[in-house]
Design a protein around this motif. Sequence first.
Motif, PDB file in Angstrom:
ATOM      1  N   LEU A 217      -5.480   2.580 -11.083  1.00  0.00           N
ATOM      2  CA  LEU A 217      -4.949   3.691 -10.298  1.00  0.00           C
ATOM      3  C   LEU A 217      -5.703   3.845  -8.980  1.00  0.00           C
ATOM      4  O   LEU A 217      -5.095   4.069  -7.922  1.00  0.00           O
ATOM      5  N   LEU A 218      -7.032   3.715  -9.014  1.00  0.00           N
ATOM      6  CA  LEU A 218      -7.838   3.835  -7.798  1.00  0.00           C
ATOM      7  C   LEU A 218      -7.495   2.736  -6.794  1.00  0.00           C
ATOM      8  O   LEU A 218      -7.312   3.002  -5.602  1.00  0.00           O
ATOM      9  N   VAL A 219      -7.399   1.506  -7.279  1.00  0.00           N
ATOM     10  CA  VAL A 219      -7.113   0.389  -6.379  1.00  0.00           C
ATOM     11  C   VAL A 219      -5.703   0.505  -5.807  1.00  0.00           C
ATOM     12  O   VAL A 219      -5.486   0.319  -4.600  1.00  0.00           O
ATOM     13  N   GLN A 220      -4.738   0.836  -6.655  1.00  0.00           N
ATOM     14  CA  GLN A 220      -3.359   0.948  -6.175  1.00  0.00           C
ATOM     15  C   GLN A 220      -3.203   2.099  -5.191  1.00  0.00           C
ATOM     16  O   GLN A 220      -2.445   1.993  -4.217  1.00  0.00           O
ATOM     17  N   GLY A 221      -3.922   3.200  -5.429  1.00  0.00           N
ATOM     18  CA  GLY A 221      -3.873   4.309  -4.483  1.00  0.00           C
ATOM     19  C   GLY A 221      -4.445   3.923  -3.131  1.00  0.00           C
ATOM     20  O   GLY A 221      -3.885   4.257  -2.081  1.00  0.00           O
ATOM     21  N   LEU A 222      -5.561   3.188  -3.141  1.00  0.00           N
ATOM     22  CA  LEU A 222      -6.172   2.738  -1.892  1.00  0.00           C
ATOM     23  C   LEU A 222      -5.280   1.718  -1.184  1.00  0.00           C
ATOM     24  O   LEU A 222      -5.173   1.720   0.043  1.00  0.00           O
ATOM     25  N   GLU A 223      -4.625   0.868  -1.955  1.00  0.00           N
ATOM     26  CA  GLU A 223      -3.700  -0.102  -1.363  1.00  0.00           C
ATOM     27  C   GLU A 223      -2.528   0.608  -0.683  1.00  0.00           C
ATOM     28  O   GLU A 223      -2.117   0.223   0.422  1.00  0.00           O
ATOM     29  N   SER A 224      -1.995   1.640  -1.336  1.00  0.00           N
ATOM     30  CA  SER A 224      -0.862   2.376  -0.759  1.00  0.00           C
ATOM     31  C   SER A 224      -1.242   3.025   0.565  1.00  0.00           C
ATOM     32  O   SER A 224      -0.497   2.954   1.546  1.00  0.00           O
ATOM     33  N   LYS A 225      -2.430   3.644   0.584  1.00  0.00           N
ATOM     34  CA  LYS A 225      -2.881   4.285   1.826  1.00  0.00           C
ATOM     35  C   LYS A 225      -3.126   3.242   2.914  1.00  0.00           C
ATOM     36  O   LYS A 225      -2.770   3.449   4.078  1.00  0.00           O
ATOM     37  N   SER A 226      -3.727   2.122   2.532  1.00  0.00           N
ATOM     38  CA  SER A 226      -4.007   1.067   3.505  1.00  0.00           C
ATOM     39  C   SER A 226      -2.713   0.514   4.093  1.00  0.00           C
ATOM     40  O   SER A 226      -2.623   0.254   5.296  1.00  0.00           O
ATOM     41  N   LYS A 227      -1.716   0.352   3.247  1.00  0.00           N
ATOM     42  CA  LYS A 227      -0.431  -0.168   3.719  1.00  0.00           C
ATOM     43  C   LYS A 227       0.224   0.802   4.695  1.00  0.00           C
ATOM     44  O   LYS A 227       0.809   0.396   5.703  1.00  0.00           O
ATOM     45  N   GLN A 228       0.098   2.106   4.421  1.00  0.00           N
ATOM     46  CA  GLN A 228       0.641   3.114   5.328  1.00  0.00           C
ATOM     47  C   GLN A 228      -0.053   3.075   6.685  1.00  0.00           C
ATOM     48  O   GLN A 228       0.542   3.404   7.713  1.00  0.00           O
ATOM     49  N   ASN A 229      -1.333   2.661   6.688  1.00  0.00           N
ATOM     50  CA  ASN A 229      -2.108   2.593   7.928  1.00  0.00           C
ATOM     51  C   ASN A 229      -1.975   1.249   8.634  1.00  0.00           C
ATOM     52  O   ASN A 229      -2.720   0.968   9.572  1.00  0.00           O
ATOM     53  N   GLY A 230      -1.052   0.416   8.169  1.00  0.00           N
ATOM     54  CA  GLY A 230      -0.807  -0.856   8.841  1.00  0.00           C
ATOM     55  C   GLY A 230      -1.651  -2.011   8.346  1.00  0.00           C
ATOM     56  O   GLY A 230      -1.656  -3.085   8.959  1.00  0.00           O
ATOM     57  N   ILE A 231      -2.371  -1.819   7.240  1.00  0.00           N
ATOM     58  CA  ILE A 231      -3.171  -2.906   6.674  1.00  0.00           C
ATOM     59  C   ILE A 231      -2.243  -3.885   5.962  1.00  0.00           C
ATOM     60  O   ILE A 231      -1.385  -3.482   5.178  1.00  0.00           O
ATOM     61  N   ARG A 232      -2.417  -5.166   6.231  1.00  0.00           N
ATOM     62  CA  ARG A 232      -1.554  -6.179   5.619  1.00  0.00           C
ATOM     63  C   ARG A 232      -2.277  -7.019   4.569  1.00  0.00           C
ATOM     64  O   ARG A 232      -1.638  -7.732   3.794  1.00  0.00           O
TER      65      ARG A 232
END
Length: 283
Positions: free
Chosen positions: A208-223
């Motif tokens: 859950l922690l990793v997926q939450g961080l991935e979702s936020k990163s993706k919203q910020n343009g992280i690929r």
Amino acid sequence: MVRLDLGDVVLRRMQEKDIEAVKALIKEGCEGTENRLILHLLTRPLALLMLATLSSILRCVLHSFIMALVIPVFLLIIYLKLTIPRSVGILGSSRPYWDYVGSSYHADTEPDLPNPLSNRAKLITNQEKSRRRKKAKEKEKEKTNEREQVDEDELKERARVAGEVWVADSDGDIMGCVARDGWSRDGVCRICRLVVQSWYRREGLGRLLVQGLESKSKQNGIRRVYAHVPFPSRVGEAFFRRLGYRLQGETAGTEGEEEDEDYEEPQKGWLGFPLTKVFVKDL
């Protein structure tokens, strides 16, 4: 192990009041990592060759096979015990320690990480949220009068360099955390620490922690996300593979090998031996 409803978990930024709890959590989660790293370094072929050579020399001087064998190993273990905490620091980061104060700067204004399971949780009313924020601000105001004042610009710079620590909070209990390094490159971020309290492991909290961080990163343009796993850690490797990560250097389906500019250097220790394995995932 405690049964946990992941829908009740809030994924929020670490605040200053959480620092001591997060430090204790990381200390617990990293217990044994140092010894495993030392064993890994001692069993490298070059290290074994050096120890064998030194033992042969000492055997001629001491006339004792056991002493000649034990002394080099003992001295090397002492050396690694003293130097690894400084050289390793935050696994996956070049910095020897984490700036917790910098990482918690203005954390109360940061929105929570998305929790895809939150629809199973009880909704907290806006009034309750406002009450909690007001109470937290009052406590923060009381602490401000007691602690040393830090220059605002300096603290902003520390916050930029320090990176972010996100915690899994359930009714005020810090159950786990994940850290994102302050190091940055366009479209890329790095996970340095992922720790879950022993009572709540194998409940899906780390995922859950990793997926939450991935979702936020993706919203910020992280690929692309990199994750550094201590060497050796079969559990950590299996965990990230289940989340869709692959070991750096492995082919990514039809995309071929890693591009040179996206290569992530693993952290290295004594004699240049790698201390981490680098896993990568394209978002």
